[in-house]
Design a protein around this motif. Structure first.
Motif, PDB file in Angstrom:
ATOM      1  N   CYS A   1      -0.690  -1.211   0.616  1.00  0.00           N
ATOM      2  CA  CYS A   1       0.628  -0.640   0.916  1.00  0.00           C
ATOM      3  C   CYS A   1       1.563  -1.632   1.610  1.00  0.00           C
ATOM      4  N   GLY A   2       1.045  -2.801   1.983  1.00  0.00           N
ATOM      5  CA  GLY A   2       1.932  -3.812   2.566  1.00  0.00           C
ATOM      6  C   GLY A   2       2.111  -3.696   4.068  1.00  0.00           C
ATOM      7  N   ARG A   3       1.436  -2.730   4.693  1.00  0.00           N
ATOM      8  CA  ARG A   3       1.574  -2.572   6.147  1.00  0.00           C
ATOM      9  C   ARG A   3       1.254  -3.880   6.869  1.00  0.00           C
ATOM     10  N   ALA A   4       2.047  -4.230   7.888  1.00  0.00           N
ATOM     11  CA  ALA A   4       1.735  -5.390   8.728  1.00  0.00           C
ATOM     12  C   ALA A   4       1.332  -4.873  10.101  1.00  0.00           C
ATOM     13  N   TRP A   5       0.317  -5.487  10.698  1.00  0.00           N
ATOM     14  CA  TRP A   5      -0.136  -5.046  12.024  1.00  0.00           C
ATOM     15  C   TRP A   5       0.777  -5.641  13.096  1.00  0.00           C
TER      16      TRP A   5
ATOM     17  N   CYS B   1      -2.763   3.933   4.610  1.00  0.00           N
ATOM     18  CA  CYS B   1      -3.168   4.343   3.263  1.00  0.00           C
ATOM     19  C   CYS B   1      -4.672   4.389   3.080  1.00  0.00           C
ATOM     20  N   GLY B   2      -5.432   3.993   4.076  1.00  0.00           N
ATOM     21  CA  GLY B   2      -6.880   4.076   3.978  1.00  0.00           C
ATOM     22  C   GLY B   2      -7.531   2.927   3.227  1.00  0.00           C
ATOM     23  N   SER B   3      -6.755   2.037   2.709  1.00  0.00           N
ATOM     24  CA  SER B   3      -7.317   0.913   1.957  1.00  0.00           C
ATOM     25  C   SER B   3      -8.192   0.044   2.857  1.00  0.00           C
ATOM     26  N   VAL B   4      -9.269  -0.501   2.288  1.00  0.00           N
ATOM     27  CA  VAL B   4     -10.122  -1.388   3.073  1.00  0.00           C
ATOM     28  C   VAL B   4      -9.803  -2.848   2.777  1.00  0.00           C
ATOM     29  N   SER B   5      -8.747  -3.057   2.004  1.00  0.00           N
ATOM     30  CA  SER B   5      -8.407  -4.426   1.625  1.00  0.00           C
ATOM     31  C   SER B   5      -7.316  -4.967   2.554  1.00  0.00           C
ATOM     32  N   VAL B   6      -7.766  -5.683   3.575  1.00  0.00           N
ATOM     33  CA  VAL B   6      -6.831  -6.223   4.566  1.00  0.00           C
ATOM     34  C   VAL B   6      -6.766  -7.745   4.414  1.00  0.00           C
ATOM     35  N   ALA B   7      -5.560  -8.264   4.230  1.00  0.00           N
ATOM     36  CA  ALA B   7      -5.394  -9.707   4.030  1.00  0.00           C
ATOM     37  C   ALA B   7      -5.098 -10.395   5.350  1.00  0.00           C
ATOM     38  N   ARG B   8      -5.671 -11.587   5.515  1.00  0.00           N
ATOM     39  CA  ARG B   8      -5.433 -12.378   6.729  1.00  0.00           C
ATOM     40  C   ARG B   8      -4.613 -13.599   6.351  1.00  0.00           C
ATOM     41  N   HIS B   9      -3.533 -13.828   7.088  1.00  0.00           N
ATOM     42  CA  HIS B   9      -2.643 -14.944   6.750  1.00  0.00           C
ATOM     43  C   HIS B   9      -2.566 -15.954   7.883  1.00  0.00           C
ATOM     44  N   GLY B  10      -2.325 -17.204   7.523  1.00  0.00           N
ATOM     45  CA  GLY B  10      -2.018 -18.233   8.526  1.00  0.00           C
ATOM     46  C   GLY B  10      -3.198 -18.591   9.395  1.00  0.00           C
ATOM     47  N   ALA B  11      -4.005 -19.566   8.969  1.00  0.00           N
ATOM     48  CA  ALA B  11      -5.176 -19.956   9.751  1.00  0.00           C
ATOM     49  C   ALA B  11      -4.763 -20.554  11.083  1.00  0.00           C
ATOM     50  N   GLY B  12      -5.454 -20.152  12.148  1.00  0.00           N
ATOM     51  CA  GLY B  12      -5.207 -20.702  13.477  1.00  0.00           C
ATOM     52  C   GLY B  12      -6.342 -21.625  13.902  1.00  0.00           C
ATOM     53  N   THR B  13      -6.272 -22.077  15.154  1.00  0.00           N
ATOM     54  CA  THR B  13      -7.236 -23.061  15.647  1.00  0.00           C
ATOM     55  C   THR B  13      -8.683 -22.558  15.585  1.00  0.00           C
ATOM     56  N   GLU B  14      -8.870 -21.252  15.818  1.00  0.00           N
ATOM     57  CA  GLU B  14     -10.233 -20.718  15.832  1.00  0.00           C
ATOM     58  C   GLU B  14     -10.872 -20.854  14.446  1.00  0.00           C
TER      59      GLU B  14
END
Ligand code: ADP
Ligand code: ZN
Ligand code: ZN
Length: 662
Positions: free
Chosen positions: A392-396, A432-445
């Protein structure tokens, strides 16, 4: 952000009956309404407007005082930063509610008497702390053989020693810089490339000041990150050096302050607040890495230690490899054009990332595998910069601020880097209940983990790491290692065996909507280049970017500070930015919807020619809006802003004034 105007309303000074012996700068405990507060004597008068029967006497005079020039400095700060005398002077006081620590010492009286073998041994060990043998010593005291007296005991801070106390013969350039400093009382900009031996110049200049019987202040960006420079001063000058930093206990800070105030210590090394060090007969203030943004204080008063230093009435020597355009344009400059050992600055390779996927270009990856010791800079901490729902495009986002949450995988949480809000890492989208969460922008960790899986020994340094000093020491001692981190890895460290420096996503700072974005980017790349190739093995630098033609990146790659600064200044002159004007930023914030913008608009109307009102992102549940004043008459503009803020102050709104915002 603190409600400044309420503080401005509390004027003063207030009149009291002067106790015997007080003068300007004396500190007293005094009744104030129903409380007792610490007061600073700002002047002595023959008469008071307050009727005699209402004048009270302070309850006590404290055993130490501020140096007399502190009062003048605090008045200046209050005016220059639209703040109050009380808030300004409080920055100059030692920590409250701390006293000197005393301990019992045992001394011989000189009287003789019959003693046992054990008692004779005890007497021969004197004078010393009574401590463990107190009972036995008390018996000897009763017989008049020993006296027990309380003595002040210093709570001495621990320093990391890095063993760099070696004496060196100055290079011709260093010698020339020193003569320039000695030959004038003017403020100087020591513009020396990384590794040109600026620290040695500071040390000698401070040595000369001490020989004249005067004292010195040495400002550094942050002690935890620059233990080397502190340790070099302590090793050279010993107990004459007082060190102030955020990790000190109140007791240690108090004792260092008192040592300076009494003249037992004559040199103070510390971050921006050390600019207030109570040194009588001050002769010099050194500002190392003068471009560092940490010299600006973020609370009220929003002072700039570089400007305060100039107000203390002594010579200021500001050093940097990447000076601010302001300093470059306005200060007399002394140049250290080459590294001490004659080594060349490392070649910089710009790697175009426009066609690349992933964090590391193959060229960078190979270079990291080949280099025994490398530093990698990525100005993003955490694992991923932000999360979105693939369905659904939701951003945290933070519930209190209009910013995305950063994922910290090791800690298992998402965090707001502005207010500290935390929540658990989501497994599904709440919308929306989707389990597909995308992670963007790698950080130092994430980078740390990637490099570690490639078999490289990886150490990380960023604001999430609590023991910066330990990480730096570990890296220094390692034969092979990669140090990964945010911009803290580029600060003045001197590791001779680092042969590779890498900047990832050099565009991150360029994208900042700020007229200093170019200058920050230049400094970041140039400073990181300064960490590489300091030893015999030489070195190289790789800069990954999607804007390979940006002026700041090109100039840094060519080590062309002068060309870059000249271009920046032309730019600033055309747009009337500092140093060709003074900027004042006024930020309104409120929990009441619409109010911040409304007050900002009213301020804008009171300040002809000001820019705004512009809404800012919500922070800690408060809406914010700003007005920016760009002025040629600095004093008049500061006064006008102060008056406008006083006139527009009302309930439910906080207004903060930032003169020379960063
Ligand atoms: P900068 O602060 O300009 O980056 P540093 O003061 O860290 O440079 O000096 C870089 C290195 O050169 C340090 O290890 C320092 O001990 C060494 N150094 C400084 N001056 C001399 C000199 N005159 N002769 C030999 N080594 C020197
Ligand atoms: Zn969703
Ligand atoms: Zn937040």
């Amino acid at each position: 952000m603190e409600p400044l105007t309420t503080a401005r309303a509390l004027r003063g000074p207030f009149d009291y009956l002067a106790p015997e012996g007080v003068g300007v700068g004396s500190l007293v405990r005094t009744p104030f309404g129903r409380r007792e507060v610490t007061g600073v004597v700002v002047g002595l008068a023959e008469h008071s407007e307050v009727p005699d029967e209402k004048l009270v006497r302070p309850s006590s005079v404290m055993p130490y005082s501020l140096p007399p020039d502190a009062v003048r400095l605090a008045y200046w700060m209050a005016q220059e930063y639209c703040s109050t005398f009380a808030r300004s002077v409080s920055l100059m006081l030692p920590p409250p509610r701390v006293r000197e620590k005393t301990a019992l010492w045992a001394e011989r009286t000189g009287a003789e008497g019959r003693v046992t073998e054990r008692q004779r041994e005890l007497l021969e060990s004197l004078p010393r702390l009574a401590g463990p043998d107190l009972a036995a010593l008390r018996r000897l005291e009763k017989r008049g053989l020993v006296t027990l007296v309380p003595r002040a005991q210093r709570r001495a801070p621990q320093h990391i020693s890095v063993g760099t106390g070696k004496q060196v013969a100055l290079t011709a350039d260093q010698q020339r810089a020193l003569s320039a400093i000695a030959g004038t009382t003017q403020h100087l900009l020591l513009h020396g490339v990384t590794g040109s031996g600026k620290t040695e110049v500071y040390l000698r200049a401070v040595g000369a000041v001490l020989e004249r019987g005067e004292g010195a202040i040495v400002l550094v960006p942050e002690i935890a990150l620059t233990p080397q420079i502190v340790s070099r001063f302590v090793e050279r000058f010993g107990d004459t050096v007082a060190v102030l930093h955020s990790a000190l206990s109140d007791g240690e800070r108090f004792d260092e302050w008192l040592r300076l105030r009494r003249g037992e210590a004559r040199v103070c090394v510390g971050p921006r607040s050390a600019v207030f060090a109570p040194i009588d007969r001050l002769g010099l203030i050194v500002i190392d890495e003068e471009h560092d943004p940490s010299y600006k204080h973020e609370g009220d008063p929003r002072y700039d230690a570089r400007l305060v230093a100039e107000q203390r009435g002594v010579q200021v020597v500001a050093g940097s490899a990447t000076p601010r355009p302001e300093s470059f344009a306005t200060m007399r400059r002394v140049v250290l054009p080459a590294r001490v050992d004659g080594a060349r600055l490392p070649p910089v390779q710009i790697v175009d990332m426009r066609e690349q996927r992933g964090a590391l270009h193959p060229v960078t990856y190979q270079a990291l595998l080949d280099a025994p010791k490398a530093i990698v800079l990525l100005n993003r901490r955490g694992w991923s910069n932000f999360l979105t729902c693939r369905t659904c495009g939701r951003a945290w986002e933070c519930p209190e601020c209009d910013v995305t949450l950063v994922m910290h995988r090791a800690g298992g949480y998402l965090a707001c880097h502005h207010c500290g809000h935390r929540e658990r890492i989501p497994t599904r989208c709440p919308d929306c209940g989707s389990v597909s969460v995308a992670r963007h922008g790698a950080g130092t960790e994430q980078l740390e983990s990637e490099l570690a899986s490639a078999g490289l020994r990886t150490l990380r340094l960023d604001a999430d790491v609590s023991h910066a000093g330990r990480v730096l020491a570990e890296f220094a001692a390692a034969d092979r290692a990669v140090l990964v981190g945010t911009q803290v890895v580029a600060k003045g460290h001197d590791f001779p065996d680092v042969t590779l420096g890498v900047v990832l996503d050099a565009d991150a700072t360029l994208r900042f909507p700020d007229f200093r974005a170019e200058e920050r980017t230049f400094a970041l790349v140039a400073q990181l280049a300064g960490r590489a190739g300091r030893g015999a093995a030489g070195g190289r630098v790789i800069v990954q970017t999607i804007s390979p033609d940006a002026a700041a990146i090109r100039a840094a790659a060519q080590h062309d500070a002068d060309g870059f600064l000249a271009g920046e200044l032309r730019h600033r002159e055309a747009l009337r930015y500092p140093p060709y004007s003074t900027l004042i930023r006024v930020v309104c914030s409120s929990q009441k919807p619409g109010l911040a913008l409304e007050v900002a608009a009213a301020l804008q109307r009171r300040l002809p020619g000001s820019l705004g009102p512009a809404p800012l992102f919500r922070l800690r549940g408060r809406e914010r809006a700003q007005v920016v004043v760009k002025a040629t008459d600095r004093a008049a503009a500061i006064a006008a802003v102060g008056a406008a803020v006083d006139a527009e102050h009302r309930r439910d709104i906080a207004i903060s004034v930032d003169v020379d915002p960063q």
